[in-house]
Design a protein around this motif. Structure first.
Motif, PDB file in Angstrom:
ATOM      1  N   PHE A 171      -0.303  -3.949  -5.415  1.00 54.80           N
ATOM      2  CA  PHE A 171      -1.652  -4.344  -4.302  1.00 54.80           C
ATOM      3  C   PHE A 171      -1.049  -4.553  -3.031  1.00 54.80           C
ATOM      4  O   PHE A 171       0.251  -4.803  -2.442  1.00 54.80           O
ATOM      5  N   VAL A 172      -1.901  -3.872  -2.142  1.00 51.16           N
ATOM      6  CA  VAL A 172      -1.544  -3.601  -0.627  1.00 51.16           C
ATOM      7  C   VAL A 172      -2.822  -4.248   0.217  1.00 51.16           C
ATOM      8  O   VAL A 172      -3.900  -3.826  -0.151  1.00 51.16           O
ATOM      9  N   ALA A 173      -2.515  -4.784   1.322  1.00 55.48           N
ATOM     10  CA  ALA A 173      -3.538  -5.264   2.102  1.00 55.48           C
ATOM     11  C   ALA A 173      -2.690  -5.566   3.451  1.00 55.48           C
ATOM     12  O   ALA A 173      -1.732  -5.865   3.695  1.00 55.48           O
ATOM     13  N   SER A 174      -3.506  -5.138   4.626  1.00 56.55           N
ATOM     14  CA  SER A 174      -2.983  -5.048   6.009  1.00 56.55           C
ATOM     15  C   SER A 174      -4.184  -5.116   6.930  1.00 56.55           C
ATOM     16  O   SER A 174      -4.966  -4.582   6.860  1.00 56.55           O
ATOM     17  N   ASP A 175      -3.883  -5.864   8.203  1.00 59.07           N
ATOM     18  CA  ASP A 175      -4.679  -5.545   9.080  1.00 59.07           C
ATOM     19  C   ASP A 175      -4.263  -4.988  10.608  1.00 59.07           C
ATOM     20  O   ASP A 175      -4.759  -5.172  11.600  1.00 59.07           O
ATOM     21  N   GLY A 176      -3.032  -4.420  10.334  1.00 60.70           N
ATOM     22  CA  GLY A 176      -2.270  -3.827  11.699  1.00 60.70           C
ATOM     23  C   GLY A 176      -1.201  -4.809  12.273  1.00 60.70           C
ATOM     24  O   GLY A 176      -0.346  -4.322  12.911  1.00 60.70           O
ATOM     25  N   HIS A 177      -1.407  -6.091  11.817  1.00 58.46           N
ATOM     26  CA  HIS A 177      -0.528  -7.083  12.263  1.00 58.46           C
ATOM     27  C   HIS A 177       0.455  -7.461  11.257  1.00 58.46           C
ATOM     28  O   HIS A 177       1.860  -7.557  11.641  1.00 58.46           O
ATOM     29  N   LYS A 178       0.039  -7.660  10.292  1.00 59.87           N
ATOM     30  CA  LYS A 178       0.695  -7.973   9.007  1.00 59.87           C
ATOM     31  C   LYS A 178       0.213  -7.251   7.818  1.00 59.87           C
ATOM     32  O   LYS A 178      -0.518  -6.762   7.747  1.00 59.87           O
ATOM     33  N   LEU A 179       1.286  -7.120   6.652  1.00 57.59           N
ATOM     34  CA  LEU A 179       1.000  -6.567   5.709  1.00 57.59           C
ATOM     35  C   LEU A 179       1.641  -7.074   4.507  1.00 57.59           C
ATOM     36  O   LEU A 179       2.863  -7.555   4.556  1.00 57.59           O
ATOM     37  N   VAL A 180       0.933  -6.846   3.396  1.00 58.39           N
ATOM     38  CA  VAL A 180       1.528  -7.330   2.143  1.00 58.39           C
ATOM     39  C   VAL A 180       1.625  -6.329   1.084  1.00 58.39           C
ATOM     40  O   VAL A 180       0.737  -5.394   0.861  1.00 58.39           O
ATOM     41  N   ARG A 181       2.874  -6.123   0.524  1.00 51.91           N
ATOM     42  CA  ARG A 181       2.752  -4.994  -0.667  1.00 51.91           C
ATOM     43  C   ARG A 181       3.624  -5.767  -2.053  1.00 51.91           C
ATOM     44  O   ARG A 181       4.588  -6.242  -1.769  1.00 51.91           O
ATOM     45  N   LEU A 182       2.440  -5.914  -2.966  1.00 52.16           N
ATOM     46  CA  LEU A 182       3.052  -6.583  -3.978  1.00 52.16           C
ATOM     47  C   LEU A 182       3.042  -5.638  -5.220  1.00 52.16           C
ATOM     48  O   LEU A 182       1.787  -5.118  -5.658  1.00 52.16           O
ATOM     49  N   ARG A 183       4.250  -5.222  -5.648  1.00 50.99           N
ATOM     50  CA  ARG A 183       4.296  -4.303  -6.861  1.00 50.99           C
ATOM     51  C   ARG A 183       4.702  -4.989  -8.217  1.00 50.99           C
ATOM     52  O   ARG A 183       5.317  -5.904  -8.360  1.00 50.99           O
ATOM     53  N   ASN A 184       3.767  -4.663  -9.103  1.00 54.23           N
ATOM     54  CA  ASN A 184       4.039  -5.172 -10.497  1.00 54.23           C
ATOM     55  C   ASN A 184       4.276  -4.046 -11.337  1.00 54.23           C
ATOM     56  O   ASN A 184       3.417  -2.972 -11.497  1.00 54.23           O
ATOM     57  N   LYS A 185       5.224  -4.256 -12.125  1.00 53.22           N
ATOM     58  CA  LYS A 185       5.964  -3.202 -12.919  1.00 53.22           C
ATOM     59  C   LYS A 185       5.406  -3.185 -14.348  1.00 53.22           C
ATOM     60  O   LYS A 185       5.830  -2.476 -15.241  1.00 53.22           O
ATOM     61  N   THR A 186       4.534  -4.397 -14.690  1.00 54.38           N
ATOM     62  CA  THR A 186       4.034  -4.643 -15.982  1.00 54.38           C
ATOM     63  C   THR A 186       2.922  -3.842 -16.351  1.00 54.38           C
ATOM     64  O   THR A 186       2.493  -3.765 -17.658  1.00 54.38           O
TER      65      THR A 186
END
Length: 374
Positions: A171-186
């Motif tokens: 799951f990825v979300a970004s607005d150019g200032h902040k970014l979240v990357r949540l990888r789920n291996k299941t």
């Protein structure tokens, strides 16, 4: 056509699907719920032409079947004030007159023809499907949604990006200032694929998935996604376009690492940021050996604050500026008791990761720095 239904069962279904109805619709009929009675099952649909929600409720003492629409306002507002009791719906499909009988009274109003309600296009034959736990999907959306943008010029940034590989889902979300990357291996998928879920359906899912305990099935093609659980089905139009290469903006070599108690850091930021300039919300983090000083000031009003927090840090002294509101949002969406702040220099993005990832997960958050005046 006639049927009986529990008032609270009907209200809870209507409230869950009504979240997709827009305040101003291009088609007047989209201000209404679409009902389809078939046997002892009443199917309820709500839509805003981009997103569509379908759920169902069991009914009793049924006679007849059919399709009809009822205004959201006519139905929801009175139902909210009714205690639990059986309701009897009596409809004339020719005149569209609707009578709703309850314990001490009745409502009477005119419905609309159901066959004029817009229909949903089916998915293409090459659609891709995957199944995952409902709480996993909820966790991914909840922790990334805050980082999405509101950018008319770059619509691809206005949603949560699902980057699907054969052995994980990111799951990825970004607005150019902040970014979240949540990888789920299941989560596993038969093939490599991706799509961008818009903000509105993501918010609706966030509100509904908390009550779901079963698996969620997601099927999607280039234009639409069908997300279904035993309790509801959502169909939404996806954001079209290519999502930027998010991995390229994450700095790989970060020599400075600060390990700090997340709650102590978060509460200190909330206290100190009150004294920052409201326009910039700038806070300064000053790292020394095993100590971080959080400070803020507003020169216009001669206010300032500083607070020292114990941390693990043994690098050279350094200072970096961040927007406090963004940093507070990031720390609020991490569950770990401690976080690691990875830094290279005051002009490069800071990476924030939990010390303890949840099982099967790999969470990374990134925040761009702000210029310090000194």
């Amino acid at each position: 056509m006639r049927f009986d239904v529990s008032s609270t069962a009907l209200l809870s279904r209507l409230q869950s699907v009504s979240k997709v109805i827009a305040s101003k619709n291009s088609l007047p009929i989209l201000d209404s719920f679409l009902f389809q009675l078939n046997g002892d099952k009443l199917t309820i649909t709500a839509s805003d032409s981009e997103t569509r929600m379908v759920t169902s409720v069991e009914v009793m003492n049924v006679s007849g079947e059919g399709l009809f629409c009822i205004s959201q306002k006519m139905l929801l507002d009175p139902l909210k004030e009714l205690p639990e009791q059986p309701l009897t719906f009596d409809l004339d499909l020719d005149t569209l007159e609707v009578n709703v009988h309850y314990q001490n009274g009745k409502y009477n109003f005119i419905g609309q023809k159901g066959d004029t309600y817009p229909q949903q296009k089916p998915l293409k034959e090459d659609a891709i499907s995957l199944t995952m736990d409902s709480q996993l999907l909820l966790s991914g959306i909840s922790r990334s949604l805050f980082a999405t943008a509101d950018d008319e010029l770059r619509p691809v940034m206005n949603g949560v990006y699902f980057d699907i590989h054969t052995d994980d889902l990111t799951f990825v979300a970004s607005d150019g200032h902040k970014l979240v990357r949540l990888r789920n291996k299941t989560v596993q998928s038969p093939e490599r694929a991706s799509f961008i879920l818009p903000k509105k359906p993501a918010n609706v899912l966030k509100g509904i998935l908390g009550k779901e305990k079963e698996q969620v099935k997601i099927s999607f093609d280039d234009n639409n996604a069908y997300i279904s659980t035993p309790g509801f089905e959502m169909v939404c139009r996806l954001i079209e376009g290519r999502y930027p290469n998010y991995n390229s903006v994450i700095p790989q070599e970060n020599p400075y690492k600060v390990t700090i108690d997340r709650l102590s850091f978060l509460t200190a930021l909330k206290r100190v940021s009150v004294f920052s300039n409201p326009a910039s919300s700038l806070v300064k983090l000053q790292m020394e050996e095993n100590q971080m000083q959080v400070s803020a000031q507003d020169i216009d009003f001669s206010t300032s604050a500083e607070e020292k927090i114990v941390c693990q840090f043994d690098g050279a002294n350094m200072s970096i500026g961040f927007k406090a509101t963004y940093l507070i949002e990031i720390l609020s969406n991490i569950n770990s008791p401690e976080v690691v702040l990875e830094l290279a220099d005051p002009s490069r993005a800071g990476v924030i990761v939990p010390t303890d990832n949840e099982e099967g997960e790999d969470l990374l958050m990134l925040l761009m720095p702000m210029m310090l005046n000194d």
